[in-house]
Design a protein around this motif. Structure first.
Motif, PDB file in Angstrom:
ATOM      1  N   ARG A 295       0.839  -1.208   0.000  1.00 60.06           N
ATOM      2  CA  ARG A 295       0.000   0.000   0.000  1.00 60.06           C
ATOM      3  C   ARG A 295       0.870   1.253   0.000  1.00 60.06           C
ATOM      4  O   ARG A 295       0.547   2.232  -0.660  1.00 60.06           O
ATOM      5  CB  ARG A 295      -0.942   0.015   1.192  1.00 60.06           C
ATOM      6  CG  ARG A 295      -1.959  -1.108   1.236  1.00 60.06           C
ATOM      7  CD  ARG A 295      -2.722  -1.260  -0.074  1.00 60.06           C
ATOM      8  NE  ARG A 295      -3.561  -2.432  -0.046  1.00 60.06           N
ATOM      9  CZ  ARG A 295      -3.252  -3.617  -0.570  1.00 60.06           C
ATOM     10  NH1 ARG A 295      -2.094  -3.804  -1.172  1.00 60.06           N
ATOM     11  NH2 ARG A 295      -4.087  -4.625  -0.522  1.00 60.06           N
TER      12      ARG A 295
ATOM     13  N   GLU B 177       2.006   2.059  -3.327  1.00 60.76           N
ATOM     14  CA  GLU B 177       0.904   2.595  -4.139  1.00 60.76           C
ATOM     15  C   GLU B 177       0.455   3.961  -3.640  1.00 60.76           C
ATOM     16  O   GLU B 177      -0.503   4.508  -4.149  1.00 60.76           O
ATOM     17  CB  GLU B 177      -0.289   1.630  -4.081  1.00 60.76           C
ATOM     18  CG  GLU B 177      -0.006   0.269  -4.657  1.00 60.76           C
ATOM     19  CD  GLU B 177      -1.089  -0.746  -4.300  1.00 60.76           C
ATOM     20  OE1 GLU B 177      -2.047  -0.400  -3.559  1.00 60.76           O
ATOM     21  OE2 GLU B 177      -0.975  -1.890  -4.752  1.00 60.76           O
TER      22      GLU B 177
ATOM     23  N   ARG C  55      -0.989   4.595  -0.853  1.00 64.84           N
ATOM     24  CA  ARG C  55      -2.316   4.437  -0.258  1.00 64.84           C
ATOM     25  C   ARG C  55      -2.188   4.364   1.246  1.00 64.84           C
ATOM     26  O   ARG C  55      -1.212   3.862   1.775  1.00 64.84           O
ATOM     27  CB  ARG C  55      -2.977   3.159  -0.780  1.00 64.84           C
ATOM     28  CG  ARG C  55      -3.309   3.255  -2.261  1.00 64.84           C
ATOM     29  CD  ARG C  55      -3.988   2.021  -2.772  1.00 64.84           C
ATOM     30  NE  ARG C  55      -5.185   1.704  -2.002  1.00 64.84           N
ATOM     31  CZ  ARG C  55      -5.748   0.500  -2.008  1.00 64.84           C
ATOM     32  NH1 ARG C  55      -5.247  -0.472  -2.725  1.00 64.84           N
ATOM     33  NH2 ARG C  55      -6.831   0.274  -1.291  1.00 64.84           N
ATOM     34  N   SER C  56      -3.186   4.858   1.920  1.00 65.54           N
ATOM     35  CA  SER C  56      -3.246   4.788   3.377  1.00 65.54           C
ATOM     36  C   SER C  56      -3.927   3.495   3.788  1.00 65.54           C
ATOM     37  O   SER C  56      -4.677   2.898   3.018  1.00 65.54           O
ATOM     38  CB  SER C  56      -4.047   5.963   3.935  1.00 65.54           C
ATOM     39  OG  SER C  56      -3.425   7.166   3.604  1.00 65.54           O
TER      40      SER C  56
END
Length: 88
Positions: free
Chosen positions: A45, A48, A50-51
């Motif tokens: 993640r 990416e 992302r969180s």
């Protein structure tokens, strides 16, 4: 309508083939350990951008999961998948 935690952290086999640089895999192996699914999921993640929110029992490796992306980036090493250590 809820989302299960498994849905949030599903990692495909291609993501887990060798997502860690050799130094980190050797560290886990030298202790008789292997990275846990949620640790690899958070690494994926982070790559990416992302969180994620990780909820796991005491002793599950949450702290390492949170710091692993930064440690990998600071190492400057690539994974066997050719993923650069520098996070986007």
């Amino acid at each position: 309508m809820g989302v299960s935690t498994l849905d949030l952290f599903t990692v495909t086999p291609s993501e887990t083939a060798h997502p860690l640089p050799r130094r980190f895999r050797d560290w886990f192996t030298s202790r008789g350990w292997s990275p846990r699914e949620h640790q690899l999921a958070l690494l994926a993640r982070a790559r990416e951008q992302r969180s994620a929110l990780l909820i796991a029992p005491t002793g599950a490796g949450k702290t390492l999961a949170g710091f692993l992306p930064t440690l990998v980036e600071l190492s400057g090493e690539e994974s066997d998948l050719g993923v650069p250590a520098h996070l986007p």
